[in-house]
Design an enzyme around this catalytic site. Structure first.
Site, PDB file in Angstrom:
ATOM      1  N   ASP A 278       2.685   5.221  -6.989  1.00 29.85           N
ATOM      2  CA  ASP A 278       3.939   5.133  -6.230  1.00 29.85           C
ATOM      3  C   ASP A 278       5.175   4.993  -7.103  1.00 29.85           C
ATOM      4  OD1 ASP A 278       2.907   5.376  -3.637  1.00 29.85           O
ATOM      5  OD2 ASP A 278       2.146   3.333  -3.736  1.00 29.85           O
TER       6      ASP A 278
ATOM      7  N   HIS B 276       0.873  -1.186   0.000  1.00 30.34           N
ATOM      8  CA  HIS B 276       0.000   0.000   0.000  1.00 30.34           C
ATOM      9  C   HIS B 276       0.905   1.228   0.000  1.00 30.34           C
ATOM     10  CE1 HIS B 276      -3.527   2.340   0.582  1.00 30.34           C
ATOM     11  NE2 HIS B 276      -3.875   1.996   1.807  1.00 30.34           N
TER      12      HIS B 276
ATOM     13  N   HIS C  16      -2.421  -2.575  -9.782  1.00 29.29           N
ATOM     14  CA  HIS C  16      -3.395  -1.962  -8.881  1.00 29.29           C
ATOM     15  C   HIS C  16      -4.640  -2.824  -8.855  1.00 29.29           C
ATOM     16  CE1 HIS C  16      -5.921   1.106  -7.011  1.00 29.29           C
ATOM     17  NE2 HIS C  16      -4.786   1.636  -6.604  1.00 29.29           N
TER      18      HIS C  16
HETATM   19  N1  CMC Z   1       4.781  -7.202 -10.314  1.00 25.45           N
HETATM   20  C1  CMC Z   1       4.660  -8.413 -10.888  1.00 25.45           C
HETATM   21  N2  CMC Z   1       3.523  -9.102 -10.975  1.00 25.45           N
HETATM   22  C2  CMC Z   1       2.436  -8.526 -10.450  1.00 25.45           C
HETATM   23  C3  CMC Z   1       2.462  -7.261  -9.841  1.00 25.45           C
HETATM   24  C4  CMC Z   1       3.693  -6.586  -9.788  1.00 25.45           C
HETATM   25  N3  CMC Z   1       3.786  -5.379  -9.232  1.00 25.45           N
HETATM   26  N4  CMC Z   1       1.220  -6.943  -9.415  1.00 25.45           N
HETATM   27  C5  CMC Z   1       0.436  -7.978  -9.737  1.00 25.45           C
HETATM   28  N5  CMC Z   1       1.159  -8.934 -10.368  1.00 25.45           N
HETATM   29  C6  CMC Z   1       0.663 -10.192 -10.937  1.00 25.45           C
HETATM   30  C7  CMC Z   1       0.391 -11.221  -9.862  1.00 25.45           C
HETATM   31  O1  CMC Z   1       1.509 -12.028  -9.617  1.00 25.45           O
HETATM   32  C8  CMC Z   1      -0.769 -11.971 -10.474  1.00 25.45           C
HETATM   33  O2  CMC Z   1      -0.256 -12.827 -11.467  1.00 25.45           O
HETATM   34  P1  CMC Z   1      -0.876 -14.315 -11.667  1.00 25.45           P
HETATM   35  O3  CMC Z   1      -2.288 -14.073 -12.134  1.00 25.45           O
HETATM   36  O4  CMC Z   1       0.000 -14.962 -12.654  1.00 25.45           O
HETATM   37  O5  CMC Z   1      -0.828 -14.959 -10.310  1.00 25.45           O
HETATM   38  C9  CMC Z   1      -1.573 -10.907 -11.204  1.00 25.45           C
HETATM   39  O6  CMC Z   1      -0.601  -9.896 -11.539  1.00 25.45           O
HETATM   40  C10 CMC Z   1      -2.681 -10.288 -10.361  1.00 25.45           C
HETATM   41  O7  CMC Z   1      -2.100  -9.802  -9.161  1.00 25.45           O
HETATM   42  P2  CMC Z   1      -2.829  -9.796  -7.760  1.00 25.45           P
HETATM   43  O8  CMC Z   1      -1.783  -9.866  -6.680  1.00 25.45           O
HETATM   44  O9  CMC Z   1      -3.906 -10.823  -7.740  1.00 25.45           O
HETATM   45  O10 CMC Z   1      -3.514  -8.369  -7.797  1.00 25.45           O
HETATM   46  P3  CMC Z   1      -4.072  -7.565  -6.565  1.00 25.45           P
HETATM   47  O11 CMC Z   1      -5.176  -6.741  -7.070  1.00 25.45           O
HETATM   48  O12 CMC Z   1      -4.359  -8.471  -5.422  1.00 25.45           O
HETATM   49  O13 CMC Z   1      -2.826  -6.657  -6.127  1.00 25.45           O
HETATM   50  C11 CMC Z   1      -1.356  -4.885  -5.805  1.00 25.45           C
HETATM   51  C12 CMC Z   1      -2.733  -5.322  -6.330  1.00 25.45           C
HETATM   52  C13 CMC Z   1      -1.243  -3.344  -5.885  1.00 25.45           C
HETATM   53  C14 CMC Z   1      -1.198  -5.280  -4.327  1.00 25.45           C
HETATM   54  C15 CMC Z   1      -0.264  -5.553  -6.670  1.00 25.45           C
HETATM   55  O14 CMC Z   1      -0.377  -5.151  -8.011  1.00 25.45           O
HETATM   56  C16 CMC Z   1       1.147  -5.269  -6.154  1.00 25.45           C
HETATM   57  O15 CMC Z   1       1.635  -5.980  -5.262  1.00 25.45           O
HETATM   58  N6  CMC Z   1       1.841  -4.210  -6.693  1.00 25.45           N
HETATM   59  C17 CMC Z   1       3.139  -3.844  -6.187  1.00 25.45           C
HETATM   60  C18 CMC Z   1       2.968  -3.005  -4.931  1.00 25.45           C
HETATM   61  C19 CMC Z   1       2.486  -1.626  -5.238  1.00 25.45           C
HETATM   62  O16 CMC Z   1       2.996  -0.955  -6.125  1.00 25.45           O
HETATM   63  N7  CMC Z   1       1.529  -1.161  -4.438  1.00 25.45           N
HETATM   64  C20 CMC Z   1       0.979   0.199  -4.559  1.00 25.45           C
HETATM   65  C21 CMC Z   1      -0.435   0.180  -4.973  1.00 25.45           C
HETATM   66  S1  CMC Z   1      -1.026   1.803  -5.445  1.00 25.45           S
HETATM   67  C22 CMC Z   1      -0.966   2.807  -4.049  1.00 25.45           C
HETATM   68  C23 CMC Z   1      -1.616   2.274  -2.852  1.00 25.45           C
HETATM   69  O17 CMC Z   1      -2.606   1.545  -2.890  1.00 25.45           O
HETATM   70  O18 CMC Z   1      -1.163   2.624  -1.787  1.00 25.45           O
END
Ligand code: CMC
Length: 427
Positions: free
Chosen positions: A362, A267, A306
């Site tokens: 971010d 986050h 996201h």
């Molecule tokens: N790098 C590589 N792969 C990713 C990433 C990433 N940053 N984000 C998602 N994926 C992949 C994930 O491995 C999954 O692949 P598969 O379907 O093969 O298993 C697919 O994309 C869907 O990901 P998810 O984890 O199910 O998606 P989510 O909606 O639960 O997660 C998230 C959203 C923001 C937590 C995630 O994208 C992430 O960890 N991003 C990196 C951390 C980040 O930048 N966070 C800031 C978010 S914006 C500001 C805020 O909210 O504070």
């Protein structure tokens, strides 16, 4: 005829009509669906709230596919271009852009609450020099509930507004004290002649000069960053604020919990993680190897992806532009080239394209903060200052919503059925 969903229960052969309103069914309408008289009724299973709306809100709208973000109907691009953080805070909290007179009063109300009790300073002195400023921030905001016991009067509109003024006004002061503490410099008192962000820069960076003069470009850039972070509907920290607040605790305690949720690397801690990642990559030549590791599931590309945005985060676009304005003053952050190349490669790679992973808010914000002189540990704290207005606006909306009750999700129990206690000697 109203829209309904027809459900056939194959267990009993019964049919049910469930109303659909605003694209949703009420989960409690499913409770009538029972396999027999002892069945407590159907519930929904939705880990991480992937398809569950927990509230109705008038504050922020996001269309994740189109990359649209509106505060009270106003596009984020227009607010970032023309508004200020305090004006946007008024909009988020009260629903309308202020008139000139309203903005004057609002600015005065916030400015008059920027000082903190001297004992808060003493409290903060108790932390070790290397305490993470976000840990200091969370604890100190929580401690504010002991300084302002009237915060408990959450159904008194005037008291609520006073705590909201205090929170918006004092979070920059606490953040600045946490920063000064971490570098061993004396705390700087607020200067109420300056703007919200001008004063914040003063409390952070003033040295021996009699009057601190913020750089106008940096003051504006920080204001824009604060506007972009001011609210983002039901994200992890805001949902925490609502859930904790639903127990009717005071807003200082609830906001400490929201800030704790923000601290996590998935986050608000993500911009700190982005900078660490860029540093670790070290040079443009190492990017392909890094991307390969990410695709193999060994770590994530921080600042990408996201839950809601499945296209370019509109905030990231504005931040990228703002970065160049800041670098004109501070000189380019050497990590920018790595970030730009990382983005270019990722946006052409099928792994990221097929999963709709784009830069989020971010990805570039940390580069700006670092160029402005903030250590990475301060990044989430800056996010928390800006998000404070979103948290309190959503908290108040929750309190005044007659449909809301104490947040209390259900579970599907998978543990043991009843069994008898086994004495130690027999285990
Ligand atoms: N790098 C590589 N792969 C990713 C990433 C990433 N940053 N984000 C998602 N994926 C992949 C994930 O491995 C999954 O692949 P598969 O379907 O093969 O298993 C697919 O994309 C869907 O990901 P998810 O984890 O199910 O998606 P989510 O909606 O639960 O997660 C998230 C959203 C923001 C937590 C995630 O994208 C992430 O960890 N991003 C990196 C951390 C980040 O930048 N966070 C800031 C978010 S914006 C500001 C805020 O909210 O504070």
């Amino acid at each position: 005829m109203a829209n309904t969903l027809t459900i056939t229960d194959n267990r009993t052969g019964k049919q049910y009509e469930v109303p659909i309103a605003d694209g949703a069914i009420r989960a409690t309408d499913l409770k009538q669906i029972k396999s027999d008289a002892d069945d407590p009724g159907l519930i929904t299973y939705d880990p991480a709230f992937m398809a569950t709306a927990a509230c109705k809100s008038k504050i922020t709208f996001i269309d994740g596919d189109k990359g649209i973000l509106l505060y009270r109907g106003y596009p984020i691009e227009q607010l970032a271009e023309s508004s200020t953080y305090l004006e946007t805070a008024h909009l988020i909290l009260f629903g309308e852009l202020p008139t000139a007179a309203q903005l004057k009063t609002w600015t005065h109300d916030i400015t008059m609450h920027t000082m903190v009790h001297e004992n808060i300073k003493k409290f903060m002195e108790g932390f070790t020099y290397d305490a993470h400023p976000m840990g200091v921030f969370i604890s100190t905001v929580g401690a504010m509930s002991t300084f302002y016991p009237d915060g408990k009067l959450i159904f008194d509109q005037q008291s609520r507004m006073k705590q909201i003024h205090r929170l918006i006004a004092k979070t920059p002061t606490i953040a600045a004290y946490a920063f000064r503490h971490s570098i061993g410099r004396p705390y700087v008192y607020p200067d109420n002649d300056l703007s919200f962000t001008g004063n914040f820069l003063n409390m952070l960076f003033k040295m021996t000069e009699v009057k601190y003069k913020p750089n106008a470009a940096l003051e504006r850039a920080l204001d824009v960053l604060f506007i972009l972070h001011a609210d983002h509907e039901q994200n992890c920290s805001t949902s925490s604020m609502r859930a904790i607040g639903s127990s009717h605790v005071d807003p200082f305690s609830a906001l400490a919990g929201a800030a704790a949720a923000l601290y996590g690397p998935l986050h608000g801690g993500a911009n700190e993680a982005v900078l660490r990642m860029l540093k670790e990559i070290g040079s443009v030549d190492h990017i392909p190897a890094f991307i390969k590791k990410v695709k193999a599931g060994e770590g994530r590309l921080m600042g990408f992806g996201h839950r809601v945005y499945k296209s370019y985060d509109p905030r990231a676009k504005i931040i990228k532009r703002t970065a160049y304005e800041v670098f004109d003053v501070t000189g380019k952050n050497p990590l920018l080239d790595i970030a730009l190349e990382l983005e270019r490669i990722a946006l052409e790679d099928d792994y990221f394209i097929s999963r709709k992973l784009y830069p989020n808010v971010d990805f570039y914000s940390g580069l700006i903060y670092q160029a402005m002189g903030f250590p990475v540990e301060m990044f989430a704290v800056l996010f928390a200052i800006a998000r404070t207005v979103g948290w309190v606006a959503q908290w108040e909306e929750m309190l005044l919503d007659s449909e809301q009750k104490i947040a209390r999700p259900r579970q599907i129990y998978e543990g043991h059925t009843t069994r008898d206690y086994v004495p130690m000697a027999k285990r």
